[in-house]
Design an enzyme around this catalytic site. Structure first.
Site, PDB file in Angstrom:
ATOM      1  N   ASP A 177       0.849  -1.195   0.000  1.00 57.19           N
ATOM      2  CA  ASP A 177       0.000   0.000   0.000  1.00 57.19           C
ATOM      3  C   ASP A 177       0.888   1.251   0.000  1.00 57.19           C
ATOM      4  OD1 ASP A 177       0.898  -0.610   2.583  1.00 57.19           O
ATOM      5  OD2 ASP A 177      -0.767   0.406   3.548  1.00 57.19           O
TER       6      ASP A 177
ATOM      7  N   HIS B 133       1.568  -9.074  -2.833  1.00 52.50           N
ATOM      8  CA  HIS B 133       0.563  -8.003  -2.888  1.00 52.50           C
ATOM      9  C   HIS B 133       1.268  -6.647  -2.929  1.00 52.50           C
ATOM     10  CE1 HIS B 133      -3.366  -6.195  -1.959  1.00 52.50           C
ATOM     11  NE2 HIS B 133      -2.736  -5.409  -1.103  1.00 52.50           N
TER      12      HIS B 133
ATOM     13  N   ASP C  31       0.488 -17.721  -3.480  1.00 52.99           N
ATOM     14  CA  ASP C  31       1.270 -16.691  -4.182  1.00 52.99           C
ATOM     15  C   ASP C  31       0.366 -15.963  -5.169  1.00 52.99           C
ATOM     16  OD1 ASP C  31       3.333 -15.110  -5.043  1.00 52.99           O
ATOM     17  OD2 ASP C  31       4.076 -16.588  -6.484  1.00 52.99           O
TER      18      ASP C  31
ATOM     19  N   GLU D  91       1.845 -10.471   1.291  1.00 52.36           N
ATOM     20  CA  GLU D  91       2.260  -9.088   1.066  1.00 52.36           C
ATOM     21  C   GLU D  91       3.784  -9.008   1.186  1.00 52.36           C
ATOM     22  OE1 GLU D  91      -0.371  -6.277   2.742  1.00 52.36           O
ATOM     23  OE2 GLU D  91       0.713  -4.550   1.946  1.00 52.36           O
TER      24      GLU D  91
HETATM   25  O1  9MR Z   1       1.926  -6.789   9.607  1.00 51.47           O
HETATM   26  C1  9MR Z   1       0.656  -6.428  10.138  1.00 51.47           C
HETATM   27  C2  9MR Z   1       0.110  -7.577  10.926  1.00 51.47           C
HETATM   28  O2  9MR Z   1       0.961  -7.846  12.031  1.00 51.47           O
HETATM   29  C3  9MR Z   1      -1.294  -7.264  11.377  1.00 51.47           C
HETATM   30  O3  9MR Z   1      -1.834  -8.406  11.991  1.00 51.47           O
HETATM   31  C4  9MR Z   1      -2.144  -6.858  10.182  1.00 51.47           C
HETATM   32  C5  9MR Z   1      -3.557  -6.504  10.549  1.00 51.47           C
HETATM   33  O4  9MR Z   1      -3.608  -5.345  11.314  1.00 51.47           O
HETATM   34  O5  9MR Z   1      -1.561  -5.756   9.526  1.00 51.47           O
HETATM   35  C6  9MR Z   1      -0.282  -6.035   9.026  1.00 51.47           C
HETATM   36  O6  9MR Z   1       0.226  -4.905   8.448  1.00 51.47           O
HETATM   37  C7  9MR Z   1      -0.279  -4.475   7.204  1.00 51.47           C
HETATM   38  C8  9MR Z   1      -0.768  -3.064   7.422  1.00 51.47           C
HETATM   39  O7  9MR Z   1      -1.921  -3.085   8.198  1.00 51.47           O
HETATM   40  C9  9MR Z   1      -0.987  -2.305   6.123  1.00 51.47           C
HETATM   41  N1  9MR Z   1       0.182  -2.376   5.294  1.00 51.47           N
HETATM   42  C10 9MR Z   1       0.575  -3.730   4.984  1.00 51.47           C
HETATM   43  C11 9MR Z   1       0.885  -4.499   6.233  1.00 51.47           C
HETATM   44  C12 9MR Z   1       1.343  -5.919   5.917  1.00 51.47           C
HETATM   45  O8  9MR Z   1       0.350  -6.748   5.453  1.00 51.47           O
END
Ligand code: 9MR
Length: 875
Positions: A363, A686, A734, A743
């Protein structure tokens, strides 16, 4: 740290400009309203096709709204078994208010029936669309049904002109001057092919580290088999010649994969080469190398990842062929930021320039807590080169950066890009919460994939300050203050001052927690326990300054003695380990430091035992795998590697060398999780700009990019649809749409970079040689502008030393001057002391002494932990 699981993240919301383009450009295939209750006067003919249902949760029977999403200007609920929302007045365009669902597969030339029942009070015409989820938002169905206070049913048919894995259904509800209420139920899209049942292709049943084993390191593999008894195995070279053989060890049923497995140990074979294979039970593994070479490139690729994550600057194609792109979020339309960003309404009355930094992940958000651990791990990777006997230098020019050649190690140039952003997130003096850091800055609404950073049209907003973000800033700025001091004293001083202000502000506001529901347009990164952040910040401030306040805080913190090396490792939300590891491995005068070092070794013992107990050799073995499990695996290996740095005991190094196999292919899916490394590797992580899977004109992620990895909680629609009932190791796909398993992030590549540098530093795996020297390093006097130090080298070997070169590093910005009995040179913080002709020779059992005056350094000036003599570490 407690984090919510099972959070559905709305990943997309269309934007006004883009939707406008769509509505102008596209013509619906067919939009004939066959309204049951006759509100629009059309016939009540049922729509034709009867294919499988493509909408998830179209009936709201359970009172839940997932996986539907909405724009930030409304809320919706499904409490009475249908979806209802109060729609505000005063919006201009239909797309100013949207409710939608993503990831709806469409098959070209298939005919679909779209149906729903809905009500509007007072009556309204709404827009119902089945469309491309990204610019140009081509609509395959665009209908304008009239809704009334009485619920009416509507159905439409259309033939899809495209095949698409991620179609989107949206209701556009904006454009009304006055408020109204919208309700919808029984949303259905029938037609198209039955979704294929997902069956991962796991290839041969013999699982190896597909990247490489070190010639002199451990070599372990896993074979999936029904056999109960030991099996013969053969190792073949690239020419197919059997070069080693043996029998496997049955390991029984592995809960993490649900497989019956055996392990194979072929560590006694030490000949370097490429294209080896391992055969057992009639299956032949994917090919692999026995060579250190891949880790030399991986340690740079894992770091090069960060340049292409940079926000606020154009990415140069000459430095990253195929990855060049315009600067993102520099205030050039359609971007709205990040040079002059307001707060969310009601949060603050100022605007900040928060341009720069790294995009967090796939993102366009930038989050202080996640930036914090990432930049800390990069700085620690560099700091390790000053303190660990097996660390290979990380110099200037190794990462092909715009800053390469400036005399500063490239890894510090890259980390500085993020650290400067973190400093910008601090609330300015004179404002409420001055000294605190804003938790994050990101888009007002989620955007779709693909979307290049410079094309993001969303409004950017600063979110409230948090104690966790403030302490991340304090910790990283304190660490930066010592590490950048030899290169840029002003930057170091600015960091130290920011760290002190952040610490004071966090102490004054110790419980401002990020809200778990602040997750529209960006991740929440909420964390309801900040005791670990306080501990980490105090530890870094103490290491850098040596000051009493921070020492007392560290020693009094329950985090200091708690067992923090648990079965889930550590990550952005549980950062006590960052403090503990630095107290253990960076020189400092903390009382009881030996116990701190012992606690790291104890943590490593537990992880080593876990590696040995697991038939796939991973230290991570909870009953359910977490979001970002691969980074937890790698962080556990950081603990084992640190234990090796502390003790020099080979078993800890071997634990790391065995554990990396899991990341590189020795796993149930038989794939590497690092792009470009291993025969079969993740490549569709992602990301809005490495979205090759959605747009072939875009690249895949660059080589050296780690995927998040298996996540038992299936927190995105693709994972939920394809991976239901998965055993932990199988909870991964994947696919670019699976953000909860696949991601890429800055905080996951940081332990990958740290660990690959560690492995690269092990050469061919030969255990490090013990030095034959005993060095005492004593700083006799310390005054505001300088210090004086005396060093004695004793030859503890049995033969004479004839000519010597002694190397150590200062903690911060100290500089040598006025040497006696020695010739000194210094690069950054690292000093090389060479003999003069009269003291070149040191007989066994004899000693020589030299000394110097030093100056500079703003804080602590501890004796170094690591001193090497002619390349080998002294006791
Ligand atoms: O890495 C984060 C994970 O530990 C949390 O459980 C999750 C849900 O809150 O969010 C992950 O972080 C994401 C973030 O919210 C937005 N940018 C991408 C991050 C990785 O997926």
């Amino acid at each position: 740290m407690i984090r919510p699981f099972r959070r559905w993240t709305a990943s997309l919301a269309v934007t006004a400009a883009a939707t406008l383009a769509a509505s102008l450009l596209s013509a619906p295939a067919e939009a004939r309203d066959t309204t049951a209750a006759g509100a629009a006067g059309a016939s009540a003919t049922a729509a034709e096709p009867e294919g499988p249902e493509q909408i998830r949760n179209g009936t709201f029977d359970d009172g839940v709204t997932t996986p539907w999403w909405h724009t930030a200007n409304i809320a919706f609920d499904a409490a009475d078994g249908r979806l209802c929302a109060d729609i505000p007045g005063g919006t201009i365009n239909p797309w100013d208010v949207i409710i939608g669902q993503d990831d709806i597969p469409l098959v070209q030339d298939e005919t679909y029936a779209f149906a729903f029942s809905g009500a509007a009070d007072p009556s309204r015409v709404v827009r119902a669309l089945v469309q491309l989820p990204v610019d140009p938002y081509t609509a395959y169905l665009a209908a304008n049904p009239q809704l009334t206070p009485e619920t009416t049913s509507h159905s439409f048919t259309f033939t899809s002109p495209v095949s698409l894995p991620n179609g989107q259904v949206v209701f556009q509800l904006g454009g009304s001057a006055t408020p109204w209420r919208f309700c919808v139920d029984d949303i259905s899209l029938r037609g198209g092919a039955e979704p294929e049942e997902y069956e991962p292709d796991t290839g041969p049943r013999v699982r190896v580290n597909q990247v490489a084993y070190l010639p002199k390191g451990p070599k372990d593999a896993t074979v999936v088999t029904d056999a109960e008894a030991a099996l013969p195995w053969q190792l073949k070279n690239a020419g197919g010649t059997v070069v080693a053989s043996g029998t496997s060890t049955p390991r029984g049923l592995d809960a993490s994969s649900g497989q019956n497995v055996h392990s194979i140990d072929f560590g006694s074979y030490t000949t370097a080469g490429t294209g080896y294979t391992l055969t057992a039970d009639g299956e032949t593994s994917r090919p692999f190398d026995i060579s250190p070479a891949a880790y030399q490139t991986l340690r740079t690729d894992a770091l090069k990842f960060y340049y292409t994550q940079r926000s606020g600057v154009a990415i140069r194609d000459d430095l990253r062929p195929g990855y060049g792109r315009p600067a993102g979020h520099v205030g050039v339309a359609p971007n709205q930021g990040d040079t002059d960003v307001p707060c969310q309404p009601g949060v603050c009355d100022y605007r900040l320039d928060v341009s720069g930094g790294w995009y967090d992940a796939g993102d366009h958000g930038k989050y202080v807590v996640n930036g914090g651990i990432s930049v800390a791990q990069l700085m620690s990777e560099f700091e390790r080169t000053k303190n660990a006997a097996t660390a290979a230098p990380l110099g200037d020019g190794m990462l092909a950066l715009p800053e390469s050649g400036n005399g500063v190690p490239d890894i510090l140039d890259e980390a500085r890009w993020e650290q400067e952003f973190l400093l910008k997130m601090q609330v300015p003096a004179g404002k409420p919460y001055a000294g605190m850091a804003h938790h994050k800055i990101h888009d007002q609404n989620w955007t779709g994939l693909p979307l290049m950073p410079h094309l993001d049209p969303q409004k950017r907003e600063l979110h409230p300050v948090s104690t966790a973000a403030t302490l991340n800033l304090a910790a990283t700025a304190a660490q930066a203050a010592r590490l950048y001091a030899p290169y840029d004293a002003a930057f170091a001083a600015a960091n130290l001052s920011a760290a002190r202000r952040a610490w004071a502000a966090a102490k004054a506001n110790p419980a401002i927690l990020a809200s778990p529901s602040d997750a529209t347009g960006g991740g929440a990164y909420n964390d309801d326990n900040v005791a670990d952040e306080f501990y980490w910040a105090a530890a870094e401030l103490f290491i850098t300054t040596g000051e009493r306040e921070f020492k007392d805080y560290v020693l009094a913190s329950p985090q200091h003695t708690a067992d923090i090396f648990g079965e889930r490792g550590f990550d952005w939300g549980s950062v006590a380990a960052l403090g503990r590891l630095d107290l253990a491995t960076v020189p400092n005068d903390l009382p009881g430091r030996a116990d701190v070092r012992a606690s790291v070794v104890e943590g490593a013992d537990a992880y080593l035992a876990a590696v040995e107990a697991h038939p796939y050799g991973t230290p991570y073995n909870p009953a359910q795998y977490d979001w970002g499990s691969n980074n937890l695996v790698l962080n556990m290996m950081v603990v084992m590697a640190s234990a090796y740095d502390i003790t020099g005991t080979p078993k800890y190094r071997n634990g790391v060398l065995e554990g990396i196999g899991y990341i590189f292919g020795r796993n149930a899916l038989n794939q590497s999780y690092v792009t470009g490394y291993g025969e079969v590797a993740s490549r569709n992580q992602h990301s809005r700009w490495y979205a090759n899977q959605l747009d072939p004109a875009l690249p895949n992620p660059p080589a050296g990019t780690l995927a998040g990895g298996p996540n038992s909680f299936l927190q995105d629609p693709t994972a939920a649809e394809k991976l239901q009932g998965c055993r932990p190791q199988f909870c991964y796909i994947d696919d670019i749409e699976s953000w909860s398993t696949n991601e890429l992030t800055i905080n996951w590549n940081s332990p990958l970079a740290w660990i690959s540098a560690f492995v690269a530093g092990q050469g061919d795996g030969t255990a490090r040689a013990a030095g034959r020297c005993d060095v005492t390093y004593t700083t006799h006097g310390q005054w505001p502008s300088g210090f004086t130090t005396q060093v004695t080298i004793k030859n503890t070997g049995t033969t004479a030393i004839n000519g010597w070169s002694l190397v150590w590093s200062f903690l911060g910005g100290q500089k040598t001057e006025a040497p006696w009995n020695v010739s000194l040179s210094q690069s950054g913080a690292t000093v090389t002391a060479k003999n003069l002709s009269h003291n070149a020779r040191i007989q066994p059992g004899s000693s020589i002494t030299f000394g110097f005056n030093g100056k500079g350094g703003v804080g602590a000036n501890p004796a170094p932990d690591l001193i090497t003599l002619n390349g080998a570490a002294c006791a």
